[in-house]
Design a protein around this motif. Structure first.
Motif, PDB file in Angstrom:
ATOM      1  N   ASP A  69      11.567  -2.031   8.310  1.00 24.19           N
ATOM      2  CA  ASP A  69      11.262  -2.655   9.596  1.00 24.19           C
ATOM      3  C   ASP A  69       9.746  -2.798   9.766  1.00 24.19           C
ATOM      4  O   ASP A  69       9.003  -1.825   9.663  1.00 24.19           O
ATOM      5  CB  ASP A  69      11.838  -1.807  10.735  1.00 24.19           C
ATOM      6  N   GLY A  70       9.294  -4.018  10.012  1.00 26.55           N
ATOM      7  CA  GLY A  70       7.862  -4.263  10.190  1.00 26.55           C
ATOM      8  C   GLY A  70       7.055  -4.111   8.915  1.00 26.55           C
ATOM      9  O   GLY A  70       5.856  -3.803   8.966  1.00 26.55           O
ATOM     10  N   LEU A  71       7.694  -4.313   7.758  1.00 29.07           N
ATOM     11  CA  LEU A  71       7.013  -4.084   6.476  1.00 29.07           C
ATOM     12  C   LEU A  71       6.032  -5.204   6.130  1.00 29.07           C
ATOM     13  O   LEU A  71       5.109  -4.994   5.336  1.00 29.07           O
ATOM     14  CB  LEU A  71       8.059  -3.950   5.365  1.00 29.07           C
ATOM     15  N   ASP A  72       6.203  -6.381   6.722  1.00 32.15           N
ATOM     16  CA  ASP A  72       5.371  -7.535   6.362  1.00 32.15           C
ATOM     17  C   ASP A  72       3.882  -7.269   6.553  1.00 32.15           C
ATOM     18  O   ASP A  72       3.057  -7.681   5.742  1.00 32.15           O
ATOM     19  CB  ASP A  72       5.786  -8.766   7.183  1.00 32.15           C
ATOM     20  N   GLU A  73       3.537  -6.554   7.636  1.00 29.12           N
ATOM     21  CA  GLU A  73       2.131  -6.263   7.906  1.00 29.12           C
ATOM     22  C   GLU A  73       1.532  -5.374   6.820  1.00 29.12           C
ATOM     23  O   GLU A  73       0.394  -5.584   6.374  1.00 29.12           O
ATOM     24  CB  GLU A  73       2.003  -5.583   9.274  1.00 29.12           C
ATOM     25  N   LEU A  74       2.292  -4.380   6.370  1.00 32.93           N
ATOM     26  CA  LEU A  74       1.815  -3.487   5.306  1.00 32.93           C
ATOM     27  C   LEU A  74       1.697  -4.243   3.989  1.00 32.93           C
ATOM     28  O   LEU A  74       0.740  -4.038   3.232  1.00 32.93           O
ATOM     29  CB  LEU A  74       2.769  -2.304   5.153  1.00 32.93           C
ATOM     30  N   VAL A  75       2.653  -5.129   3.722  1.00 36.75           N
ATOM     31  CA  VAL A  75       2.603  -5.940   2.501  1.00 36.75           C
ATOM     32  C   VAL A  75       1.332  -6.787   2.482  1.00 36.75           C
ATOM     33  O   VAL A  75       0.618  -6.858   1.472  1.00 36.75           O
ATOM     34  CB  VAL A  75       3.853  -6.833   2.386  1.00 36.75           C
ATOM     35  N   SER A  76       1.010  -7.402   3.621  1.00 41.06           N
ATOM     36  CA  SER A  76      -0.199  -8.231   3.710  1.00 41.06           C
ATOM     37  C   SER A  76      -1.455  -7.405   3.508  1.00 41.06           C
ATOM     38  O   SER A  76      -2.405  -7.835   2.841  1.00 41.06           O
ATOM     39  CB  SER A  76      -0.253  -8.934   5.075  1.00 41.06           C
ATOM     40  N   SER A  77      -1.462  -6.187   4.080  1.00 44.28           N
ATOM     41  CA  SER A  77      -2.626  -5.319   3.952  1.00 44.28           C
ATOM     42  C   SER A  77      -2.857  -4.893   2.504  1.00 44.28           C
ATOM     43  O   SER A  77      -3.987  -4.925   2.003  1.00 44.28           O
ATOM     44  CB  SER A  77      -2.450  -4.082   4.839  1.00 44.28           C
ATOM     45  N   ILE A  78      -1.788  -4.503   1.809  1.00 49.51           N
ATOM     46  CA  ILE A  78      -1.919  -4.082   0.413  1.00 49.51           C
ATOM     47  C   ILE A  78      -2.288  -5.268  -0.469  1.00 49.51           C
ATOM     48  O   ILE A  78      -3.080  -5.143  -1.411  1.00 49.51           O
ATOM     49  CB  ILE A  78      -0.625  -3.405  -0.063  1.00 49.51           C
ATOM     50  N   ARG A  79      -1.755  -6.434  -0.166  1.00 50.10           N
ATOM     51  CA  ARG A  79      -2.086  -7.626  -0.947  1.00 50.10           C
ATOM     52  C   ARG A  79      -3.578  -7.957  -0.829  1.00 50.10           C
ATOM     53  O   ARG A  79      -4.223  -8.341  -1.800  1.00 50.10           O
ATOM     54  CB  ARG A  79      -1.260  -8.814  -0.465  1.00 50.10           C
ATOM     55  N   GLU A  80      -4.128  -7.777   0.365  1.00 52.99           N
ATOM     56  CA  GLU A  80      -5.521  -8.150   0.607  1.00 52.99           C
ATOM     57  C   GLU A  80      -6.509  -7.050   0.220  1.00 52.99           C
ATOM     58  O   GLU A  80      -7.557  -7.325  -0.380  1.00 52.99           O
ATOM     59  CB  GLU A  80      -5.705  -8.498   2.088  1.00 52.99           C
ATOM     60  N   HIS A  81      -6.169  -5.801   0.552  1.00 53.09           N
ATOM     61  CA  HIS A  81      -7.126  -4.704   0.363  1.00 53.09           C
ATOM     62  C   HIS A  81      -6.719  -3.712  -0.721  1.00 53.09           C
ATOM     63  O   HIS A  81      -7.508  -2.815  -1.055  1.00 53.09           O
ATOM     64  CB  HIS A  81      -7.312  -3.948   1.681  1.00 53.09           C
ATOM     65  N   GLY A  82      -5.504  -3.823  -1.233  1.00 50.60           N
ATOM     66  CA  GLY A  82      -5.027  -2.866  -2.211  1.00 50.60           C
ATOM     67  C   GLY A  82      -4.415  -1.644  -1.547  1.00 50.60           C
ATOM     68  O   GLY A  82      -4.517  -1.454  -0.335  1.00 50.60           O
ATOM     69  N   GLN A  83      -3.769  -0.807  -2.350  1.00 47.54           N
ATOM     70  CA  GLN A  83      -3.133   0.405  -1.829  1.00 47.54           C
ATOM     71  C   GLN A  83      -4.173   1.517  -1.764  1.00 47.54           C
ATOM     72  O   GLN A  83      -4.633   2.019  -2.786  1.00 47.54           O
ATOM     73  CB  GLN A  83      -1.968   0.813  -2.727  1.00 47.54           C
ATOM     74  N   LYS A  84      -4.549   1.905  -0.561  1.00 45.92           N
ATOM     75  CA  LYS A  84      -5.605   2.895  -0.378  1.00 45.92           C
ATOM     76  C   LYS A  84      -5.102   4.329  -0.529  1.00 45.92           C
ATOM     77  O   LYS A  84      -5.818   5.191  -1.042  1.00 45.92           O
ATOM     78  CB  LYS A  84      -6.245   2.726   1.008  1.00 45.92           C
ATOM     79  N   VAL A  85      -3.902   4.596  -0.045  1.00 43.83           N
ATOM     80  CA  VAL A  85      -3.376   5.969  -0.035  1.00 43.83           C
ATOM     81  C   VAL A  85      -2.201   6.059  -1.006  1.00 43.83           C
ATOM     82  O   VAL A  85      -1.245   5.288  -0.892  1.00 43.83           O
ATOM     83  CB  VAL A  85      -2.914   6.378   1.379  1.00 43.83           C
ATOM     84  N   PRO A  86      -2.223   6.976  -1.956  1.00 43.30           N
ATOM     85  CA  PRO A  86      -1.113   7.094  -2.902  1.00 43.30           C
ATOM     86  C   PRO A  86       0.131   7.674  -2.249  1.00 43.30           C
ATOM     87  O   PRO A  86       0.049   8.376  -1.241  1.00 43.30           O
ATOM     88  CB  PRO A  86      -1.656   8.048  -3.975  1.00 43.30           C
ATOM     89  N   VAL A  87       1.265   7.376  -2.815  1.00 38.04           N
ATOM     90  CA  VAL A  87       2.517   7.994  -2.376  1.00 38.04           C
ATOM     91  C   VAL A  87       2.663   9.312  -3.134  1.00 38.04           C
ATOM     92  O   VAL A  87       1.976   9.545  -4.139  1.00 38.04           O
ATOM     93  CB  VAL A  87       3.736   7.078  -2.646  1.00 38.04           C
ATOM     94  N   LEU A  88       3.547  10.166  -2.664  1.00 42.42           N
ATOM     95  CA  LEU A  88       3.830  11.422  -3.369  1.00 42.42           C
ATOM     96  C   LEU A  88       5.198  11.322  -4.026  1.00 42.42           C
ATOM     97  O   LEU A  88       6.188  10.970  -3.377  1.00 42.42           O
ATOM     98  CB  LEU A  88       3.790  12.615  -2.414  1.00 42.42           C
ATOM     99  N   VAL A  89       5.228  11.629  -5.293  1.00 43.24           N
ATOM    100  CA  VAL A  89       6.450  11.549  -6.092  1.00 43.24           C
ATOM    101  C   VAL A  89       6.669  12.897  -6.760  1.00 43.24           C
ATOM    102  O   VAL A  89       5.712  13.573  -7.129  1.00 43.24           O
ATOM    103  CB  VAL A  89       6.327  10.432  -7.154  1.00 43.24           C
ATOM    104  N   ARG A  90       7.910  13.287  -6.905  1.00 41.55           N
ATOM    105  CA  ARG A  90       8.214  14.515  -7.656  1.00 41.55           C
ATOM    106  C   ARG A  90       9.126  14.184  -8.818  1.00 41.55           C
ATOM    107  O   ARG A  90       9.881  13.203  -8.782  1.00 41.55           O
ATOM    108  CB  ARG A  90       8.878  15.552  -6.757  1.00 41.55           C
ATOM    109  N   ARG A  91       9.034  15.015  -9.839  1.00 42.26           N
ATOM    110  CA  ARG A  91       9.924  14.858 -10.993  1.00 42.26           C
ATOM    111  C   ARG A  91      11.075  15.845 -10.817  1.00 42.26           C
ATOM    112  O   ARG A  91      10.852  17.050 -10.708  1.00 42.26           O
ATOM    113  CB  ARG A  91       9.195  15.113 -12.303  1.00 42.26           C
ATOM    114  N   THR A  92      12.293  15.328 -10.763  1.00 40.71           N
ATOM    115  CA  THR A  92      13.463  16.171 -10.530  1.00 40.71           C
ATOM    116  C   THR A  92      13.900  16.861 -11.825  1.00 40.71           C
ATOM    117  O   THR A  92      13.364  16.588 -12.904  1.00 40.71           O
ATOM    118  CB  THR A  92      14.623  15.321  -9.976  1.00 40.71           C
ATOM    119  N   GLN A  93      14.879  17.730 -11.704  1.00 37.27           N
ATOM    120  CA  GLN A  93      15.338  18.505 -12.861  1.00 37.27           C
ATOM    121  C   GLN A  93      15.919  17.618 -13.956  1.00 37.27           C
ATOM    122  O   GLN A  93      15.869  17.958 -15.136  1.00 37.27           O
ATOM    123  CB  GLN A  93      16.381  19.531 -12.421  1.00 37.27           C
ATOM    124  N   ASP A  94      16.477  16.460 -13.568  1.00 43.81           N
ATOM    125  CA  ASP A  94      17.037  15.557 -14.580  1.00 43.81           C
ATOM    126  C   ASP A  94      15.981  14.618 -15.161  1.00 43.81           C
ATOM    127  O   ASP A  94      16.302  13.701 -15.920  1.00 43.81           O
ATOM    128  CB  ASP A  94      18.204  14.750 -14.002  1.00 43.81           C
TER     129      ASP A  94
END
Length: 307
Positions: A69-94
């Motif tokens: 919901d409301g993702l278009d604004e974030l898409v435009s921001s990342i397209r123009e300025h790049g991804q400033k803040v990384p996401v956090l990912v974990r590696r599961t047991q599998d």
């Protein structure tokens, strides 16, 4: 030196301190080699890297009703300025990669067809959920019902047995940093309102527990009707107004569509030479008059007939 990924609030919520060199399982061939090995291992745990977003799966417990919901604004921001803040990912047991927080950034990168910048860590299920709750509370303004759904998701995933339910409740209140007594109440509300009705209403930002609790009690009385009402919620009004509309629809008296068959209002019985008539109270005067008239007609015809 390893990157600082979390703030003090997350460390306190987890009840843990950063691992020391002594905690690392490394082969101590010499102090120099040991320090190098420890540094590499620690750096790898907190490494920020570019990853194909399609290789990262969503976790079972969501913290938004609709992350897109409301993702278009974030898409435009990342397209123009790049991804400033990384996401956090974990590696599961599998061995799979699973998002901990940053779902909207992950979805935006998927939509853009570009790699997502992510920090990869080894985390248990409990640690991941606490991190998810703490980070989302700090970064966004989740509504009451979204927080309640998050609590319900934690209990659903981690509290499958009586033994693990208590621990799941502890994880929930540590993740959201709320009073422990509120956890059970939020879980009841989130699980007692049909999901289709929650989705029809949306987050309803700014609305607190009391209104949602009122809706929950109405749904308890008639769950089938609550699901029926979901299709009648207006979608062109703000979330708080949709919630109020749901309460109004469920509070209104449902008109009765059942009609009583005429034969059920007048019942005639016979025992020997005795006839009994049971009628609704409002029909008594008319039935009595009709019976008297019919009896008189029968008697009159009997007098005029052949002897």
């Amino acid at each position: 030196m390893a990157r600082k990924v979390f703030g003090d609030s997350l460390k306190n919520a987890m009840g843990k301190t950063p691992p020391s060199d002594e905690d690392l399982d490394v082969k101590r061939t010499s102090p120099t080699v040991a320090r190098a090995q420890a540094s590499v291992l620690e750096e790898d745990k907190h490494a920020t890297r570019l990853i194909d977003p399609t290789a990262i799966r969503m976790s079972a417990v969501m913290d938004r009703i609709d992350p897109s919901d409301g993702l278009d604004e974030l898409v435009s921001s990342i397209r123009e300025h790049g991804q400033k803040v990384p996401v956090l990912v974990r590696r599961t047991q599998d061995g799979a990669l699973e998002i901990v927080y940053g779902r909207r950034r992950l979805l935006a990168c998927r939509q853009l067809g570009q790699k997502v910048r992510a920090t990869v860590m080894e985390m248990t299920d409990e640690e991941a959920l606490i991190a998810q709750g703490v980070e989302n509370n700090a970064r966004q303004d989740p509504s009451f019902i979204e927080r309640a759904l998050f609590v319900a998701g934690i209990i659903r995933e981690l509290g499958k047995t009586d033994e693990t339910r208590k621990n799941a409740q502890t994880i929930a209140y540590r993740a959201l940093q709320i009073d422990e007594s509120l956890v059970s109440r939020m879980n009841r509300i989130a699980t007692g309102i049909p999901m289709e009705l929650i989705q029809a209403i949306g987050p309803a930002h700014g609305v607190g527990r009391r209104v949602w609790e009122k809706l929950f009690r109405l749904c308890e009385k008639d769950g089938a009707r609550a699901r029926e009402v979901a299709g009648k919620i207006p979608r062109n009004v703000p979330g708080p107004d949709r919630l109020e509309a749901a309460v109004t629809l469920l509070t209104a008296t449902k008109p009765s569509t059942q009609k009583t068959h005429p034969s059920e209002r007048v019942k005639i019985g016979r025992k020997g030479n005795r006839i009994t008539i049971d009628v609704d109270a409002d029909l008594v005067p008319r039935v009595e008059e009709a019976v008297r008239k019919l009896v008189m007609e029968l008697l009159d015809r009997g007098q005029d007939g052949p002897k």
